[in-house]
Write a protein that holds these residues in place. Sequence first.
Motif, PDB file in Angstrom:
ATOM      1  N   TYR A  45       3.816 -10.111  -3.899  1.00  0.00           N
ATOM      2  CA  TYR A  45       2.434 -10.562  -3.956  1.00  0.00           C
ATOM      3  C   TYR A  45       2.284 -11.674  -4.998  1.00  0.00           C
ATOM      4  O   TYR A  45       1.580 -12.662  -4.773  1.00  0.00           O
ATOM      5  N   ARG A  48       3.724 -14.983  -3.664  1.00  0.00           N
ATOM      6  CA  ARG A  48       2.972 -15.592  -2.567  1.00  0.00           C
ATOM      7  C   ARG A  48       1.640 -16.176  -3.013  1.00  0.00           C
ATOM      8  O   ARG A  48       1.160 -17.147  -2.444  1.00  0.00           O
ATOM      9  N   SER A 133      -7.675 -10.452  -4.837  1.00  0.00           N
ATOM     10  CA  SER A 133      -6.355  -9.856  -5.070  1.00  0.00           C
ATOM     11  C   SER A 133      -5.957  -9.946  -6.535  1.00  0.00           C
ATOM     12  O   SER A 133      -5.428  -8.988  -7.107  1.00  0.00           O
ATOM     13  N   PHE A 171       3.987  -8.132 -10.656  1.00  0.00           N
ATOM     14  CA  PHE A 171       3.104  -9.196 -10.177  1.00  0.00           C
ATOM     15  C   PHE A 171       3.216 -10.426 -11.084  1.00  0.00           C
ATOM     16  O   PHE A 171       3.348 -11.556 -10.589  1.00  0.00           O
ATOM     17  N   ASP A 196       7.680  -5.866   3.395  1.00  0.00           N
ATOM     18  CA  ASP A 196       6.357  -5.411   2.967  1.00  0.00           C
ATOM     19  C   ASP A 196       5.939  -4.154   3.705  1.00  0.00           C
ATOM     20  O   ASP A 196       5.598  -3.128   3.096  1.00  0.00           O
ATOM     21  N   ALA A 271      -2.829  -3.468  -0.387  1.00  0.00           N
ATOM     22  CA  ALA A 271      -2.938  -3.321  -1.842  1.00  0.00           C
ATOM     23  C   ALA A 271      -3.312  -1.895  -2.228  1.00  0.00           C
ATOM     24  O   ALA A 271      -2.847  -1.372  -3.240  1.00  0.00           O
TER      25      ALA A 271
END
Length: 338
Positions: A45, A48, A133, A171, A196, A271
């Motif tokens: 995540y 990206r 996000s 992250f 994923d 998520a």
Amino acid sequence: MPVDPYILMLLGTVGLAALVPARGTGAEVASGASTAAIAVLFFLYGIRLSTREALDGLKHWRLHVTVLACTFLVFPLLGLAARGFVPVLLTDPLYQGLLFLTLVPSTIQSSIAFTSIARGNVPAAICAGSFSSLAGIVLTPLLAASLLGGAAGGFAADSVLQIVLQLLVPFVAGQLLRRWLGGFVARHKKVLGFVDRGSILLVVYTAFSEGMVHGVWHQVSAARLAGLLAVEAVLLAVMLSLTWYGAKALRFSREDRIAIQFAGSKKSLAAGLPMASVLFGAQASLAVLPLMLFHQMQLMVCAVIAKRRSRDPVEAEVSAPGPDAGSRTVVGSGTRSR
């Protein structure tokens, strides 16, 4: 009215966990693999998510503040109000899962897709999903710890450390390495998409296995599931109405209202599932059930709305006059046209 194939895979995984739950050494292996999978998910995540694109979207700050307020303020307030349905429609564990659902960040992909179908502001939907996000990495665990109390571990040092190590550190690492790995991830998007989804299936299997071993599912009946679906249908209807008519009252353009409605009324399964696994432990299986049901419901309802919005005559959708009348921010350009 689409049925998400991934939901079918998730339900199949739940069935497998019910028939063949992981026990003993198998449970320990599955738990370790699930922990690693969550770290990999949030690492990807981080790679990206384009921080630059998200920052560019600040030029349309009113829209993004509106979406964030819907996601992390209005939704949780409605979740707290739903406490009144216990014990008539919901058991306490199902309510905890419903409240957790209201704390999860918005989606990115489906918000963009539905906004595009409805001829809305797609760049705004992209940035709104990105902002949500980013904020959810921090806000969702903090809100869960605050509002759910003991059900999500409270503010104990061990819980906070677990959240930081499994969610935030991977992250941030992904964000830091995006410069070097972003191209590789983009080129292998399809393959990594299987990673994923496979990781999330592993998380679901582990959570539901643990729930089976602890007898959690004995707390759920068909009547309670029907009650949960009814409450979620009301929740979705309220949010869809608030985001559309609220954005109209705030004098957003038609294109912006569409982006606000689809980004502000949805919740991210991708998520939410890993976060629930970290926060709830043995109770994670019940915690994610409301989110899984709501995810499918929002896809079906929003697909119908998007198709209807696509047939709306744009000329008839004129914003009410106000301070920003006659202008619309172009996300990422920083200019206004009059």
